[in-house]
Design a protein around this motif. Structure first.
Motif, PDB file in Angstrom:
ATOM      1  N   ALA A 183     -93.956  -1.379  70.924  1.00  0.00           N
ATOM      2  CA  ALA A 183     -93.807  -2.582  71.746  1.00  0.00           C
ATOM      3  C   ALA A 183     -95.009  -3.479  71.507  1.00  0.00           C
ATOM      4  CB  ALA A 183     -93.715  -2.206  73.221  1.00  0.00           C
ATOM      5  N   ASP A 184     -94.749  -4.717  71.093  1.00  0.00           N
ATOM      6  CA  ASP A 184     -95.850  -5.642  70.826  1.00  0.00           C
ATOM      7  C   ASP A 184     -96.146  -6.536  72.025  1.00  0.00           C
ATOM      8  OD1 ASP A 184     -97.683  -6.211  68.639  1.00  0.00           O
ATOM      9  OD2 ASP A 184     -96.909  -8.254  68.746  1.00  0.00           O
ATOM     10  N   GLY A 185     -95.228  -6.597  72.973  1.00  0.00           N
ATOM     11  CA  GLY A 185     -95.403  -7.483  74.115  1.00  0.00           C
ATOM     12  C   GLY A 185     -95.498  -6.746  75.436  1.00  0.00           C
ATOM     13  N   PHE A 186     -96.327  -7.270  76.319  1.00  0.00           N
ATOM     14  CA  PHE A 186     -96.476  -6.743  77.674  1.00  0.00           C
ATOM     15  C   PHE A 186     -96.222  -7.876  78.653  1.00  0.00           C
ATOM     16  CE2 PHE A 186     -98.807  -5.601  81.527  1.00  0.00           C
ATOM     17  CZ  PHE A 186     -98.477  -4.264  81.684  1.00  0.00           C
ATOM     18  N   CYS A 187     -95.689  -7.530  79.813  1.00  0.00           N
ATOM     19  CA  CYS A 187     -95.451  -8.516  80.869  1.00  0.00           C
ATOM     20  C   CYS A 187     -96.066  -7.996  82.160  1.00  0.00           C
ATOM     21  CB  CYS A 187     -93.950  -8.746  81.037  1.00  0.00           C
ATOM     22  SG  CYS A 187     -93.532  -9.864  82.386  1.00  0.00           S
ATOM     23  N   TYR A 188     -96.973  -8.768  82.758  1.00  0.00           N
ATOM     24  CA  TYR A 188     -97.655  -8.343  83.974  1.00  0.00           C
ATOM     25  C   TYR A 188     -96.692  -8.357  85.160  1.00  0.00           C
ATOM     26  CZ  TYR A 188    -101.717  -9.388  81.077  1.00  0.00           C
ATOM     27  OH  TYR A 188    -102.638  -9.421  80.050  1.00  0.00           O
ATOM     28  N   PRO A 189     -96.479  -7.211  85.810  1.00  0.00           N
ATOM     29  CA  PRO A 189     -95.614  -7.199  86.995  1.00  0.00           C
ATOM     30  C   PRO A 189     -96.094  -8.189  88.046  1.00  0.00           C
ATOM     31  CG  PRO A 189     -96.048  -4.960  86.251  1.00  0.00           C
ATOM     32  CD  PRO A 189     -96.953  -5.857  85.449  1.00  0.00           C
ATOM     33  N   TYR A 190     -95.163  -8.860  88.677  1.00  0.00           N
ATOM     34  CA  TYR A 190     -95.422  -9.903  89.677  1.00  0.00           C
ATOM     35  C   TYR A 190     -96.107 -11.125  89.068  1.00  0.00           C
ATOM     36  CZ  TYR A 190     -94.667  -5.865  92.713  1.00  0.00           C
ATOM     37  OH  TYR A 190     -94.139  -4.734  93.307  1.00  0.00           O
ATOM     38  N   GLY A 191     -96.369 -11.113  87.771  1.00  0.00           N
ATOM     39  CA  GLY A 191     -97.050 -12.226  87.136  1.00  0.00           C
ATOM     40  C   GLY A 191     -98.534 -12.278  87.391  1.00  0.00           C
ATOM     41  N   THR A 192     -99.080 -11.305  88.113  1.00  0.00           N
ATOM     42  CA  THR A 192    -100.495 -11.327  88.468  1.00  0.00           C
ATOM     43  C   THR A 192    -101.341 -10.794  87.320  1.00  0.00           C
ATOM     44  OG1 THR A 192    -100.295  -9.143  89.505  1.00  0.00           O
ATOM     45  CG2 THR A 192    -100.043 -11.066  90.927  1.00  0.00           C
ATOM     46  N   VAL A 193    -102.459 -11.444  87.068  1.00  0.00           N
ATOM     47  CA  VAL A 193    -103.293 -11.086  85.937  1.00  0.00           C
ATOM     48  C   VAL A 193    -104.747 -11.411  86.245  1.00  0.00           C
ATOM     49  CG1 VAL A 193    -102.881 -13.339  84.861  1.00  0.00           C
ATOM     50  CG2 VAL A 193    -103.610 -11.417  83.444  1.00  0.00           C
ATOM     51  N   ASP A 194    -105.658 -10.576  85.760  1.00  0.00           N
ATOM     52  CA  ASP A 194    -107.078 -10.870  85.824  1.00  0.00           C
ATOM     53  C   ASP A 194    -107.709 -10.431  84.504  1.00  0.00           C
ATOM     54  OD1 ASP A 194    -107.252  -8.089  86.023  1.00  0.00           O
ATOM     55  OD2 ASP A 194    -107.838  -8.095  88.141  1.00  0.00           O
ATOM     56  N   ALA A 195    -108.992 -10.694  84.343  1.00  0.00           N
ATOM     57  CA  ALA A 195    -109.658 -10.416  83.073  1.00  0.00           C
ATOM     58  C   ALA A 195    -109.621  -8.929  82.728  1.00  0.00           C
ATOM     59  CB  ALA A 195    -111.097 -10.911  83.128  1.00  0.00           C
ATOM     60  N   ARG A 196    -109.721  -8.079  83.728  1.00  0.00           N
ATOM     61  CA  ARG A 196    -109.683  -6.626  83.506  1.00  0.00           C
ATOM     62  C   ARG A 196    -108.330  -6.200  82.949  1.00  0.00           C
ATOM     63  NH1 ARG A 196    -108.172  -3.335  87.776  1.00  0.00           N
ATOM     64  NH2 ARG A 196    -108.404  -1.074  87.462  1.00  0.00           N
ATOM     65  N   ALA A 197    -107.260  -6.725  83.507  1.00  0.00           N
ATOM     66  CA  ALA A 197    -105.925  -6.381  83.027  1.00  0.00           C
ATOM     67  C   ALA A 197    -105.702  -6.903  81.614  1.00  0.00           C
ATOM     68  CB  ALA A 197    -104.868  -6.940  83.976  1.00  0.00           C
ATOM     69  N   VAL A 198    -106.151  -8.112  81.347  1.00  0.00           N
ATOM     70  CA  VAL A 198    -106.012  -8.679  80.003  1.00  0.00           C
ATOM     71  C   VAL A 198    -106.700  -7.795  78.973  1.00  0.00           C
ATOM     72  CG1 VAL A 198    -106.702 -10.602  78.514  1.00  0.00           C
ATOM     73  CG2 VAL A 198    -105.699 -11.065  80.758  1.00  0.00           C
ATOM     74  N   TYR A 208     -99.395  -9.561  72.332  1.00  0.00           N
ATOM     75  CA  TYR A 208     -99.357 -10.670  73.279  1.00  0.00           C
ATOM     76  C   TYR A 208     -98.965 -10.125  74.643  1.00  0.00           C
ATOM     77  CZ  TYR A 208     -94.251 -10.556  73.330  1.00  0.00           C
ATOM     78  OH  TYR A 208     -92.944 -10.167  73.493  1.00  0.00           O
ATOM     79  N   ALA A 209     -99.131 -10.947  75.660  1.00  0.00           N
ATOM     80  CA  ALA A 209     -98.699 -10.569  77.011  1.00  0.00           C
ATOM     81  C   ALA A 209     -98.294 -11.820  77.769  1.00  0.00           C
ATOM     82  CB  ALA A 209     -99.813  -9.830  77.754  1.00  0.00           C
ATOM     83  N   CYS A 210     -97.322 -11.657  78.666  1.00  0.00           N
ATOM     84  CA  CYS A 210     -96.788 -12.769  79.452  1.00  0.00           C
ATOM     85  C   CYS A 210     -97.181 -12.634  80.919  1.00  0.00           C
ATOM     86  CB  CYS A 210     -95.266 -12.817  79.347  1.00  0.00           C
ATOM     87  SG  CYS A 210     -94.658 -13.323  77.716  1.00  0.00           S
ATOM     88  N   ALA A 211     -97.555 -13.760  81.505  1.00  0.00           N
ATOM     89  CA  ALA A 211     -97.844 -13.838  82.930  1.00  0.00           C
ATOM     90  C   ALA A 211     -96.929 -14.905  83.525  1.00  0.00           C
ATOM     91  CB  ALA A 211     -99.321 -14.166  83.139  1.00  0.00           C
ATOM     92  N   ILE A 212     -97.370 -15.597  84.553  1.00  0.00           N
ATOM     93  CA  ILE A 212     -96.645 -16.755  85.075  1.00  0.00           C
ATOM     94  C   ILE A 212     -97.555 -17.969  84.997  1.00  0.00           C
ATOM     95  CG2 ILE A 212     -95.450 -17.788  87.050  1.00  0.00           C
ATOM     96  CD1 ILE A 212     -94.657 -14.982  87.933  1.00  0.00           C
ATOM     97  N   ASP A 213     -98.612 -17.978  85.795  1.00  0.00           N
ATOM     98  CA  ASP A 213     -99.569 -19.085  85.754  1.00  0.00           C
ATOM     99  C   ASP A 213    -100.973 -18.501  85.715  1.00  0.00           C
ATOM    100  OD1 ASP A 213    -100.857 -21.472  85.824  1.00  0.00           O
ATOM    101  OD2 ASP A 213    -100.268 -22.019  87.858  1.00  0.00           O
ATOM    102  N   PRO A 214    -101.446 -18.093  84.528  1.00  0.00           N
ATOM    103  CA  PRO A 214    -102.718 -17.368  84.435  1.00  0.00           C
ATOM    104  C   PRO A 214    -103.967 -18.222  84.527  1.00  0.00           C
ATOM    105  CG  PRO A 214    -101.725 -17.598  82.274  1.00  0.00           C
ATOM    106  CD  PRO A 214    -100.744 -18.165  83.251  1.00  0.00           C
ATOM    107  N   GLY A 215    -103.815 -19.545  84.641  1.00  0.00           N
ATOM    108  CA  GLY A 215    -104.977 -20.403  84.805  1.00  0.00           C
ATOM    109  C   GLY A 215    -105.929 -20.320  83.625  1.00  0.00           C
ATOM    110  N   PRO A 216    -107.234 -20.173  83.887  1.00  0.00           N
ATOM    111  CA  PRO A 216    -108.218 -20.171  82.784  1.00  0.00           C
ATOM    112  C   PRO A 216    -108.079 -18.986  81.837  1.00  0.00           C
ATOM    113  CG  PRO A 216    -109.269 -19.593  84.875  1.00  0.00           C
ATOM    114  CD  PRO A 216    -107.893 -20.088  85.203  1.00  0.00           C
ATOM    115  N   LEU A 217    -107.327 -17.964  82.215  1.00  0.00           N
ATOM    116  CA  LEU A 217    -107.118 -16.806  81.334  1.00  0.00           C
ATOM    117  C   LEU A 217    -106.052 -17.069  80.273  1.00  0.00           C
ATOM    118  CD1 LEU A 217    -107.188 -13.902  83.955  1.00  0.00           C
ATOM    119  CD2 LEU A 217    -108.959 -14.451  82.273  1.00  0.00           C
TER     120      LEU A 217
END
Length: 254
Positions: A183-198, A208-217
Motif C-alpha cells: 500500500a503506497d497511500g495512507f488516509c488519516y482517520p477523521y482527517g486529523t493529522v499532526d507532525a508526529r503522525a506525518v 503519500y497520505a491524505c487528510a482533509i485540511d492539514p493547514g501548514p502540514l
C-alpha cells in the motif's frame, strides 16, 4: 496499479515540480442516504451525476497514485483524485459499476483490522458493513488502488506511540499480504493529522497520505481533500473545485 505505485516512488526522488495542489475528492459510502447523520453517503445516482459533471468539464477521476504519477511527469491537469474512505461493502456493489461506466479509477482506503465488520466508531449513524478480504481483493482486481485507513479507525493524533506504529505499520503489512501489493497511500482517520503522525506515516514507507485540511502540514504526506456529499450538485461542485484552486498554495514536490 503496481506501475502507478512505482511511478509515485520514482517521483519522490525527482526534482520538485511546484504547482497548484491536486484536487482530491473525498467520498465514503455509496447507497441509501435516508439515515445519514454524518453526511457520509451519496446515492449511486448522485455519484453518477457528479462523475458526469467531471467529464463535461474535461476532467476524469483517477486513483491518487495515478494522479501523483501523472503530475510527476508534468501531466495530470485534467485529472481528479477520487478517494473512498473506510472500505464500506457498498463500494463494490454500488460505486464500482458507476466508476466503470465513466471509465474512472479510484483509491479505496480500508481498515484491515475490521474486515467484514462495521462502522462501530460512528455512535449516531446506522451500522454499515465493511468489505471482507474477498471484497477488497475484488476491488483491487478491478484496478482500484487499495490504501490504508489505519488498522481500526483510530485518531492517530491521540494515540500513544505503540498504537500509532501499530495502526500505521501493521495495517500496511496486512494489506500487502491481502492484495500482494504494498500500500503506497495512507488516509488519516477523521482527517486529523499532526507532525508526529506525518513522520510515522513517512517512516512506514507510504509514498503519500491524505487528510482533509492539514493547514501548514500540507504536502505529499498530508494532502488536503474536498468532501463530496449528496447535496453537491453541479453548481456546488464547481464552487468547490474553484475555491480549492484559489485557496491552496503551491507546495514543493507536488
Amino acid at each position: 496499479m503496481a506501475a502507478a505505485v512505482d511511478s509515485v516512488r520514482t517521483a519522490g526522488s525527482a526534482a520538485p515540480r511546484p504547482g497548484p495542489l491536486p484536487w482530491v475528492a473525498m467520498y465514503h459510502s455509496v447507497g441509501d442516504c435516508s439515515d445519514d447523520p454524518y453526511r457520509i453517503t451519496v446515492t449511486p445516482e448522485r455519484l453518477d451525476a457528479q462523475l458526469a459533471w467531471l467529464r463535461r468539464r474535461g476532467l476524469r477521476g483517477v486513483s491518487v497514485a495515478d494522479l501523483l504519477a501523472a503530475r510527476a511527469r508534468g501531466e495530470g491537469s485534467g485529472l481528479v483524485g477520487l478517494t473512498f474512505d473506510d472500505g464500506y461493502a457498498d463500494f463494490v456493489t454500488a460505486a464500482l459499476p458507476v466508476l466503470r461506466r465513466w471509465n474512472c479509477g479510484a483509491t479505496l482506503f480500508v481498515l484491515p483490522g475490521r474486515l467484514g465488520g462495521d462502522n462501530a466508531w460512528d455512535p449516531l449513524g446506522p451500522r454499515k458493513p465493511l468489505l471482507t478480504a474477498d471484497g477488497i481483493r475484488r476491488a483491487a482486481s478491478e484496478g482500484v488502488e487499495i490504501g490504508s485507513h489505519g488498522l481500526t479507525h483510530v485518531d492517530v493524533t491521540q494515540a500513544d506511540d505503540l498504537t500509532l506504529k501499530t495502526e500505521v505499520v501493521e495495517s500496511r503489512e496486512r494489506l500487502a499480504e491481502l492484495t500482494g501489493v504494498p500500500a503506497d497511500g495512507f488516509c488519516y482517520p477523521y482527517g486529523t493529522v499532526d507532525a508526529r503522525a506525518v513522520e510515522a506515516v513517512r517512516e512506514a514507507g507510504y509514498g503519500y497520505a491524505c487528510a482533509i485540511d492539514p493547514g501548514p502540514l500540507t504536502g505529499p504526506h498530508a494532502l488536503p481533500r474536498v468532501h463530496v456529499g449528496q447535496n453537491d450538485t453541479a453548481w456546488r461542485l464547481y464552487l468547490k473545485h474553484r475555491l480549492h484552486r484559489l485557496r491552496r498554495r503551491p507546495v514543493e514536490g507536488l
